[in-house]
Structure formats: C-alpha cells, structure tokens
Design an enzyme around this catalytic site. Sequence first.
Site, PDB file in Angstrom:
ATOM      1  N   GLU A  12       0.771  -1.306   0.030  1.00  0.00           N
ATOM      2  CA  GLU A  12      -0.242  -0.166   0.069  1.00  0.00           C
ATOM      3  C   GLU A  12       0.814   1.241   0.142  1.00  0.00           C
ATOM      4  O   GLU A  12       0.528   2.176   0.581  1.00  0.00           O
ATOM      5  CB  GLU A  12      -0.963  -0.004   1.208  1.00  0.00           C
ATOM      6  CG  GLU A  12      -2.158  -0.816   1.338  1.00  0.00           C
ATOM      7  CD  GLU A  12      -3.278  -0.589   2.084  1.00  0.00           C
ATOM      8  OE1 GLU A  12      -2.781  -0.152   3.116  1.00  0.00           O
ATOM      9  OE2 GLU A  12      -4.381  -1.170   1.829  1.00  0.00           O
ATOM     10  N   GLU A  63      -6.985  -7.313  -0.526  1.00  0.00           N
ATOM     11  CA  GLU A  63      -7.388  -7.122   0.970  1.00  0.00           C
ATOM     12  C   GLU A  63      -8.974  -6.753   0.939  1.00  0.00           C
ATOM     13  O   GLU A  63      -9.350  -5.564   0.745  1.00  0.00           O
ATOM     14  CB  GLU A  63      -6.521  -6.182   1.942  1.00  0.00           C
ATOM     15  CG  GLU A  63      -5.290  -6.375   1.933  1.00  0.00           C
ATOM     16  CD  GLU A  63      -4.522  -5.352   2.812  1.00  0.00           C
ATOM     17  OE1 GLU A  63      -5.173  -4.545   3.476  1.00  0.00           O
ATOM     18  OE2 GLU A  63      -3.151  -5.668   2.625  1.00  0.00           O
TER      19      GLU A  63
HETATM   20  C1  GAL Z   1      -4.526  -2.157   5.243  1.00  0.00           C
HETATM   21  C2  GAL Z   1      -2.806  -2.829   5.200  1.00  0.00           C
HETATM   22  C3  GAL Z   1      -2.977  -3.980   6.218  1.00  0.00           C
HETATM   23  C4  GAL Z   1      -3.470  -3.868   7.485  1.00  0.00           C
HETATM   24  C5  GAL Z   1      -5.023  -3.391   7.012  1.00  0.00           C
HETATM   25  C6  GAL Z   1      -5.881  -3.103   8.039  1.00  0.00           C
HETATM   26  O1  GAL Z   1      -4.182  -1.042   4.922  1.00  0.00           O
HETATM   27  O2  GAL Z   1      -2.232  -3.220   4.138  1.00  0.00           O
HETATM   28  O3  GAL Z   1      -1.482  -4.633   6.351  1.00  0.00           O
HETATM   29  O4  GAL Z   1      -3.026  -2.893   8.252  1.00  0.00           O
HETATM   30  O5  GAL Z   1      -4.938  -2.231   6.434  1.00  0.00           O
HETATM   31  O6  GAL Z   1      -5.908  -3.949   8.958  1.00  0.00           O
END
Ligand code: GAL
Length: 849
Positions: free
Chosen positions: A186, A255
């Site tokens: 990210e 994600e």
């Molecule tokens: C995203 C990140 C993850 C985790 C998630 C929140 O921005 O890539 O590693 O931190 O947020 O749980």
Amino acid sequence: MERMHFLLFFLLPVLVFQGYYCQRGFAVTVTYDHRALVIDGHRRLLLSGSIHYPRSTPEVWPELIRKSKEGGLDVIETYVFWNYHEPVRGQYNFEGRFDLVRFVKTVQKAGLFVHLRIGPYACAEWNYGGFPLWLHFIPGIQFRTTNTPFKNEMERFLAKIVNVMKEEKLFATQGGPIILAQVENEYGNVEWAYGVGGQLYVKWAAAAAVDLNTTVPWVMCAQEDAPDPIINTCNGFYCDQFTPNSPSKPKMWTENYSGWFLSFGYAIPFRPVEDLAFSVARFFETGGTFQNYYMYFGGTNFGRTAGGPLIATSYDYDAPIDEYGFIRQPKWGHLRDLHKAIKQCEPYLVHSDPTYVPLGPKLEAHVYYKGSEGCAAFLANVDDKMDMNVTFNGNSYNLPAWSVSILPDCKNVIFNTAKVVSQKILGDLSYGSTTIMKENLFATSTWNWYKEQMGIWSNNSFTASVLLEQINTTKDTSDYLWYTVSIDVNEKLSPNKEKEVFLLVESLGHAALIFVNKRLVGFGYGNHDDASFIFRKAITLKPGNNTVDILSMMIGLQNYGPWFDVTGAGLFSVSVSDLLKASGDFSSREWTYQVGLEGEYLGLDKPSLANSSLWTSGNQLPINQSLIWYKTTFIAPEGSGPLALNLASMGKGQAWVNGQSIGRYWPAYLSPTSGCSQNCDYRGSYDASKCLKKCGEPAQTLYHVPRSWVYPGENLLVLHEELGGDPSKITISTRTGQEVCAHISESDPPPVDYWTLNSGFNPMLSPEVRLICEQGWRIASINFASFGTPEGQCGKFNHGICSADNILSVIQEACIGLESCSIPVSTLKFGDPCPGLVKTLAVEALCSV
Ligand code: GAL
C-alpha cells in the site's frame, strides 16, 4: 436419501478439490493476462484468505488450513515479518511460530496455493509494521524512499526470503505452492508524502523484485503507478469499481476486510456477512478473478507483536475462522456457499469479459458468455433500501436490496448474497458470550506476588538534562521507561508548609503512571487514533526535596502512515505551576532514566524463577495495587481445544503462561458508550465504524492461551499488573460445546453444492437444514425443532400456530451422535401440518466434545 445427501455434501467437494489440485507437487508455470492469473496454461478464478503464521501456533496450522480449504479457498496469503525473522542484523530466526517454510509446506500439503507478501513492509497492525528496530539506527537511513542504506537492507531481506523459498523448492515453477509474491504494501497511500523520492522508490522496488527472478508474478497493492510487469491490485471494502493500470493486467483484490482490527479502548468492529458476500459477488460480477479475505483467520498478537499505537492482543477481525480457530457461523458457511456458486460460473468467467446489461435504476446485470455454450450471469440490486423485481432473459427475479444473485446458467438463481441459509452459532468465544465453557478458578491461596520497584531500580540508570524520546532510548527492548526528576521546594519561602501545585505532563504517548514522592498520583493515556496525552493534576509537595517518577509505557510501535517509523513516544514536557507564582518548567532539568522494569530484568515471567524466594506468599493477597507481579499455578481444563484466560478483573499489564507471553491486556480501558448497533443494517456502504459492539465495555477480556503452551498437570501463570486488579477472580476456560441453529423455509433453494452445470438442481431435491459441529464434536441433543410456522430467531424460537407433530424425535434420530446431519425441509418427511402455507423448519442443537 439422507445418505445420498451426506455423500454429496461431503465427498463431492473433496473429489472436486482433489481433481483440481492433482497438479500440486508438479512444476507449473504462472503467468497472467488481462483476465486472470494463468496457472499451467489455464486462467483461474481464485479465492484467497489471509492467515498470518505467527498469529497462531504451528500445531494448529493444519487445522486452520483444512477449514480454509473446506470453506472454499484456493490460496492462503501471508505477510513475512522481518523484525522477527531478523531480530539482530544478520541473525535469522525461522523457528516455532516463525517457521515460514513449515507454514508454506503445510499449505502445500493441503493442496492450496500461497501468496507470499514479502514486503518487507507489512503494516498489518504488527509492531513497527514488520520492520526491525535496528534498521532505524543505521546512519543516514530513511525508510521507504529512494535512500541507499534503506534500499540495501530491503534488497538483502527480499533476496534472503526468495532464496529460502527457492532452496526449499516452494515456488510453483519448482513444484511448490507459491503462485504470487508481493513487494512493498500500500505504498500508493503514502507516496505523496515522499515526493519525487517516493516515485523513484516505487520504480526501484519493482525492479528489485523482478530481478529476484521468482518465476511467479509480483503484485503491488494499492499502487496505481506499479510499473510493468508488476500487477497493481486493489485493497478496500469494495473493489468492483477498480481497474488495473494496464489492459494487460487482471483485476485482483488483495485485501477485502472481513471485519476490522481492534484497539484497546474501542468497541468491537464486525462486518455483516451479507455485505461481505455482496462485495465479493460484485467483484466477480464486474470482471474480478482473484479475491483475498483480510483476514480469513486473524488470530492473536502474542507477546509484544501487536502494532500500534494501542492495537489489542486479539486480532480476531470478525474473520470466518475466529481467534480461537473455531468456524464462525453464519459467516464461514455463507461464504462457503458463495464460493461454490462462483466456482460454478468459472468456465464462463475465465472465458470472456462481462457484458453489462442495465436492468433499471440501481439494478445491473453482468453476463459472461462462452460462445454457443451459454452464459453465467450476476444480477445486482445496489439500492440500499428497496427490494426489487427484475426481468432478465424473459424471467422475473426478486432481488433484495444490496444483494447479488448468481445464475451459473443465466437462468437459475443458486445463491443470493442476502439470503443466509447457513447455520448460525449461539455465542462466540472470541466475544466472551454465552458459549458453553468449562471454567477453572484459581484459588486465592495459591497466589504469590512481587512488588515492582518504583522509579530507578539499578545502577545502570543514566542521566540527561533533557526529556529523551522513548523509542530511541529503550530501542524497544521493553515497553517501559522510567523518567525521574527531583523538585526542590525552597524551605525558606514556604517553611514547614506543604505546597499545592499543578503538575502538567505532556507525552507523545502512549501511557504513563505518575508518582510523586513514591505515591501514585495518576495515569495518563492516549488512544489508537491519537496516542499523545496531557496529564494535569493538583499535587502536594513537601518542603525540601520531592521526587517525581514517571513510568512511560509503549503499547505497540506505530505501523501505518507516511514516515510512521519516526513517530516518537514518551514525555516531551513536564512542568509545575505554582498556584500563586509563575510556573517552573522541568523539561530540561537533570532527569534520571531507567529502561525497563526490575521484574523484567530479573526474569519474573520465566519458569526458572517460579520457585524463587523473590516471590512473597501469604494470606493477604494484595489487590488493586499498581506495579505488582503475580504468580500462580493452575491445572488446565481437560481437552485438546484452545484456552482463554478471563482477565476482566485486572487493569492493564502483560501475562505469561509457562514463560510464553500471551500478550498485553487492558480490560480497564472501556470503549465509548455510544456508536454501537447490535443489529447493524448490512445494507449500504460499510466502513470500519459502521457496525460496532460492546460499547462502554472493555475491548477485550478474554486472552487466548494456545493449548500447545500448557501441560497436563501444573502450569505457571505470571502477570505484571500496572494499574491495579484482583487476580483471585481470574478464570481459565475452554469451549466444550456450542449451540447451533438453522431456520430454512420450503421456498429456499436446495444447498448450492447440489447444483451442477450439467444437470442443474435435481427436481427431487428440497432445501435442507444442515447442522455441522466442529471436527470431532458430536450433536448431543436437539433443543428445539419445529416444522410449520415457527416464530422468533436462533436462541429464541417458539412454535407458531402451525407445527407438525413428532418432529423432534425424527430429528433426534437423524442427528444425535453425528458430527453433522442434513434434514430435508419437506412435507414428504414431516407430513403437512398446514396445507397451502409455506412452511419452515427451525432446529436448535447442541454440539459437544
Ligand atoms: C491495510 C494494510 C494491512 C492492514 C489493514 C488494516 O491498509 O495493508 O496490512 O493494516 O490495512 O487491518
């Protein structure tokens, strides 16, 4: 009939999967085109889930992966945690929970693929985002930008991990399970803050990754400017609107948040499965071919692995597998059904791009054609309130608000994201509700204690005429740093008189205990969104010398944001204002410092000190005292399941079982009293603050103790309590049973796995109530059963006006003693108690060990 259902239900998926993965162990190529990842020459539709290996123990990895596979996943995704693999520069650790090779091989053995997110920046609510703290002390270093010392270290670690994987033959082209790798994480969200250096860094990171020649594609998530051939992927609650930065790259989602993370002092976030399923279906509807749940199993931040500030020890995440490794229903089951429905469409989805067919305002269809072989369709109603009827291909369909229907043959709806037919579970161990548990109390008489020193406790303290930043001072070897100063009250000005003054302490975070003349005067603390705080209090000083001892505490190093690595902690200003006269700033007086606690230095958490004479015993167990160590022994409840310590009676601190840290605890920090919604409406856009529970309560009272950390016979429990608590009220429990329930109507479709593209649904099949216990558990009793018009909901069913006779005994006969059972919802089975009415079968059962 039942037997056939059973065979279909259990054997068919297994056979399909085995066929699917018969390739495992053989080298396959992995490439991509604009539609999908191409594995061994075939475009693939992949469902993936995050499981971070150190957030559970190796003993349970196979079980977690088995449950993931049964839930319909093809891929397990994990970060790699640099700070634990290389705690000291050049000294590597791949043992125990950090045995990455064993983890990857466990996934391989189950026949699933791996997406390895090497980073090495992880974020992940992990201490310092996964960076080792020693990195911060390399001269001239700047993290995550075009800086030579940083790039050298990052390149070295990337190469280290890739080489370990290559040596073990773990990449797909070597016959291993790894089909995908990630560099950075990210970075696109923070790139703006690094200016030109950031843009150059992205190019460099991409080239460095490609140079490692992993032979599988690399991704960069949330990175619009990811250079070719790196695939830029989407992260978020919804990714249907996402398009990759090149027409030659597939639409991938790394994600999709199954819930959200928890911080101390906050209410517990949850994400309704109807919305999660909606987001997934919308993604595949609109051209996506790879989707990952972040997290599929969240687990536990053991020890001091939690990131910060103030990330809680539980990383449950409302994931389909809960913190303790139990299946969370109906989430797991509903997603499993969804995955089956999507997989039924795979031949069409990998064949073509979707064709958009407008159906009306906020109503959309997307159709995937495969030449003359027909099509698969997704029908969506994106209105957040109104259910709608639509006509598609000459047939009419009812679409509930905020839902997607899946039609693998462009005709039959085999799944709708808003219609949850999976069983539910009453109570939830992770949230400490009414699940059946076996509980042990600790006898008060068995407790020992040790009073921690207040202030400087050794001659390895040091002084400075300035307030030191905490992380640079402790190097994160401990959460604690003592700041001590002496305040002189001029005896001539105020002879024999005590003085009332205001003490003002300003801190960058995260919390501090403040003592004046060795007496506790207060506790200041921040929160996850702003860890800084100001502590202001009237105190009394005596004539002559007064000591102020402040114990500043860290609760996880920052893991997110631009330049997060230089976020400071600890005190930055201390002053005393005389009520009558001007104030005195003590910030640049001579301060004495001590890193860590005496008890940490002594090793009171270690089993080797369990019989030491340092520990006090007696009948008067001190309670509600700050800075005190407690120790006891306990016999674990029988069984092989995970354990939970209930620390609701404690304040804040750390706990160890047989020398293993189970993490930080902080039940004294209550969440705000408002903002919760028990029945959160899944319809409409979700965000992390939309659905919260446990307002006005501790974020976490139960703390996970893995079964493999306890022995038969006596076990050692040590706690270090900072604020004050009553250890005699601590209990330890294990889950010995759970109530499952289901509520299925005659008009619901038969289970999705009875559908096949060749023959559709067998017209003889009916919808079913399916009860499934955890592996090895059995259905012990049927607590409620009604066929007709039962009322209420799971846990509170009642018979309605229409109810068939004797169905309890029929269901008892079909289910008791089994790990799972399926009961057709049909008048053929139960007779018809009220002809003309649509009837429902409601069942509640108890599964037990
Ligand atoms: C995203 C990140 C993850 C985790 C998630 C929140 O921005 O890539 O590693 O931190 O947020 O749980």
